[in-house]
Design an enzyme around this catalytic site. Sequence first.
Site, PDB file in Angstrom:
ATOM      1  N   HIS A 310     101.890 -93.734  99.039  1.00 43.94           N
ATOM      2  CA  HIS A 310     101.471 -92.589  98.231  1.00 43.94           C
ATOM      3  C   HIS A 310      99.977 -92.384  98.436  1.00 43.94           C
ATOM      4  O   HIS A 310      99.238 -93.356  98.559  1.00 43.94           O
ATOM      5  CB  HIS A 310     101.756 -92.859  96.745  1.00 43.94           C
ATOM      6  N   ASP A 368     110.278 -91.336  94.697  1.00 45.56           N
ATOM      7  CA  ASP A 368     111.454 -90.896  95.446  1.00 45.56           C
ATOM      8  C   ASP A 368     112.355 -92.040  95.890  1.00 45.56           C
ATOM      9  O   ASP A 368     113.473 -91.806  96.338  1.00 45.56           O
ATOM     10  CB  ASP A 368     111.013 -90.109  96.696  1.00 45.56           C
TER      11      ASP A 368
HETATM   12  N1  ACO Z   1     106.010 -96.307 106.310  1.00 43.03           N
HETATM   13  C1  ACO Z   1     105.249 -96.939 107.232  1.00 43.03           C
HETATM   14  N2  ACO Z   1     103.899 -96.829 107.317  1.00 43.03           N
HETATM   15  C2  ACO Z   1     103.302 -96.035 106.410  1.00 43.03           C
HETATM   16  C3  ACO Z   1     104.017 -95.348 105.408  1.00 43.03           C
HETATM   17  C4  ACO Z   1     105.423 -95.509 105.373  1.00 43.03           C
HETATM   18  N3  ACO Z   1     106.149 -94.877 104.457  1.00 43.03           N
HETATM   19  N4  ACO Z   1     103.172 -94.621 104.649  1.00 43.03           N
HETATM   20  C5  ACO Z   1     101.948 -94.849 105.156  1.00 43.03           C
HETATM   21  N5  ACO Z   1     102.022 -95.704 106.212  1.00 43.03           N
HETATM   22  C6  ACO Z   1     100.900 -96.251 106.992  1.00 43.03           C
HETATM   23  C7  ACO Z   1     100.329 -95.221 107.961  1.00 43.03           C
HETATM   24  O1  ACO Z   1     100.945 -95.302 109.228  1.00 43.03           O
HETATM   25  C8  ACO Z   1      98.885 -95.612 108.003  1.00 43.03           C
HETATM   26  O2  ACO Z   1      98.776 -96.768 108.805  1.00 43.03           O
HETATM   27  P1  ACO Z   1      97.445 -97.017 109.691  1.00 43.03           P
HETATM   28  O3  ACO Z   1      96.337 -97.158 108.709  1.00 43.03           O
HETATM   29  O4  ACO Z   1      97.744 -98.257 110.475  1.00 43.03           O
HETATM   30  O5  ACO Z   1      97.306 -95.794 110.570  1.00 43.03           O
HETATM   31  C9  ACO Z   1      98.578 -96.051 106.561  1.00 43.03           C
HETATM   32  O6  ACO Z   1      99.843 -96.513 106.052  1.00 43.03           O
HETATM   33  C10 ACO Z   1      98.032 -94.934 105.667  1.00 43.03           C
HETATM   34  O7  ACO Z   1      98.942 -93.836 105.757  1.00 43.03           O
HETATM   35  P2  ACO Z   1      98.513 -92.315 105.641  1.00 43.03           P
HETATM   36  O8  ACO Z   1      99.571 -91.469 106.262  1.00 43.03           O
HETATM   37  O9  ACO Z   1      97.111 -92.146 106.152  1.00 43.03           O
HETATM   38  O10 ACO Z   1      98.484 -92.123 104.076  1.00 43.03           O
HETATM   39  P3  ACO Z   1      98.532 -90.748 103.313  1.00 43.03           P
HETATM   40  O11 ACO Z   1      97.908 -91.004 101.991  1.00 43.03           O
HETATM   41  O12 ACO Z   1      97.963 -89.657 104.139  1.00 43.03           O
HETATM   42  O13 ACO Z   1     100.097 -90.455 103.152  1.00 43.03           O
HETATM   43  C11 ACO Z   1     102.307 -90.367 102.348  1.00 43.03           C
HETATM   44  C12 ACO Z   1     100.824 -90.643 102.011  1.00 43.03           C
HETATM   45  C13 ACO Z   1     102.425 -88.989 103.003  1.00 43.03           C
HETATM   46  C14 ACO Z   1     103.086 -90.313 101.031  1.00 43.03           C
HETATM   47  C15 ACO Z   1     102.841 -91.466 103.269  1.00 43.03           C
HETATM   48  O14 ACO Z   1     102.721 -92.736 102.638  1.00 43.03           O
HETATM   49  C16 ACO Z   1     104.275 -91.217 103.710  1.00 43.03           C
HETATM   50  O15 ACO Z   1     104.504 -90.488 104.671  1.00 43.03           O
HETATM   51  N6  ACO Z   1     105.298 -91.822 102.983  1.00 43.03           N
HETATM   52  C17 ACO Z   1     106.674 -91.573 103.302  1.00 43.03           C
HETATM   53  C18 ACO Z   1     107.107 -90.245 102.707  1.00 43.03           C
HETATM   54  C19 ACO Z   1     107.246 -90.292 101.206  1.00 43.03           C
HETATM   55  O16 ACO Z   1     107.820 -91.204 100.627  1.00 43.03           O
HETATM   56  N7  ACO Z   1     106.718 -89.243 100.546  1.00 43.03           N
HETATM   57  C20 ACO Z   1     106.796 -89.075  99.101  1.00 43.03           C
HETATM   58  C21 ACO Z   1     105.434 -89.201  98.479  1.00 43.03           C
HETATM   59  S1  ACO Z   1     105.569 -89.125  96.742  1.00 43.03           S
HETATM   60  C22 ACO Z   1     105.789 -87.499  96.403  1.00 43.03           C
HETATM   61  O17 ACO Z   1     105.313 -86.631  97.080  1.00 43.03           O
HETATM   62  C23 ACO Z   1     106.587 -87.158  95.257  1.00 43.03           C
END
Ligand code: ACO
Length: 434
Positions: A310, A368
Amino acid sequence: MTENTPKKSVTIGGPGSNAAFPVLSGTVGPDVIDIRKLYGETGLFTYDPGFTSTAACRSKITYIDGDEGILLHRGYRIEDLAEHSSFLETAYLILFGELPTADEYSNFMSGVTYHTMIHDQINYLYRGFRRDAHPMAVMVAVVGALSAFYHEDLDTNDPHHRLIASYRLVAKIPTIAAMAYKYSVGQPFMYPRNDLSYPENFLYMMFGVPCEPWQEKPTLSKALEKIFILHADHEQNASTSTVRLVGSTGASPYAAISAGIASLWGPAHGGANEAVVNMLGEIGSVERIPEFIARAKDKDDPFRLMGFGHRVYKNYDPRAGVLKSSADEVLEELGKGDNPKLAIARELERIALEDDYFRDRKLFPNVDFYSGIILEAMGIPTKMFTAIFALARTVGWMAQWNEMMEDPEQKIGRPRQLYTGAAQRPYVAIDKRR
Ligand code: ACO
């Protein structure tokens, strides 16, 4: 904010001059540097893709402490609201700032139920869609189309008009979502029943048929009520910011909420609940979890663990905590305690939380992760999951839109950019191009 009483300032140097910028404090949470005059005084803009360090507005509605895993609506903990409140009471709180008295609550409920029907002409809109259209696509269109029904007499600067729009949207959104479902399965639309509670009425419109008497489903409506409460608002997330941005132009609230629904649909946002259930189905068995964990960690593989991570929570999402225990309870009550997806989800969470990749990046289950399992066990089709999220979030969107419209500091949202394209150059005639 402790309005207009900056306790300190930060000096930023630009090409022309240095300038001091006030630091503002909220009730709780990090201070913010007020950079509204930054460009005028230094000739600099800020660069913040994804708005990771930018507070775009003042708000009194929702507070999140992502490090501690705390979520408050108007100061009340989400866990307390989920346990003690109803969705419409929480909706009142979010919209108007205080928990209602008994009279206020009863007036609010009658106000909402008064508006549950939709204009009969809208029935024809549904018929223009393919039966397999995604309910979110239908909702984007139908909610946007409400602006064609309620546009002429709407003055967005009039608080009373805004109140009616809020009642209309909160009241009609379950009807609109349920109709999207009914259309997809080829069953007749069910008109709302105002004698039923908000969640029970939604279940009735989804699963009732004109040829059978409706049997109330207290277990399901209790579970749905909790899901609605947990999704009611969440500060300045992508869809809420979309609603504010669209609303900042003075556009119709129906158009703004339609844009919010579009924004929520993406799998990185509200679409994740649908993606989680699909992912758990794809994993298929507890034995295959390590394979998917390895894929989530592999930078060459676009796969991510859906329902994990998140932007704000760097700790357990408190809503996921509530839903995790609710999942156990609801599935037990429904006689589905041995649900294989729940078993995979629990084990996936356990393994991920022990893994350095997820620990180092502070990736925890979000709202979620468990909501889809509960909705699926309730017999809600996967494609409706995000529609249900949108239904509940409409309250938050309307509260945020109202707050923005009342804010004397409100301006049309208009970010700037770091331009990296070609500098000015002469036009080249086509026969001279290479
Ligand atoms: N699985 C694996 N790796 C992940 C995940 C995941 N679900 N989420 C983040 N990471 C990793 C990224 O690859 C990144 O790694 P790095 O630093 O080695 O490059 C690091 O964690 C940070 O991730 P970002 O994408 O920069 O974080 P951001 O804050 O931009 O994204 C997000 C947040 C979009 C929610 C992301 O965690 C994600 O895509 N999760 C899966 C989708 C999801 O569950 N969305 C619902 C969110 S809650 C809502 O909207 C109600």
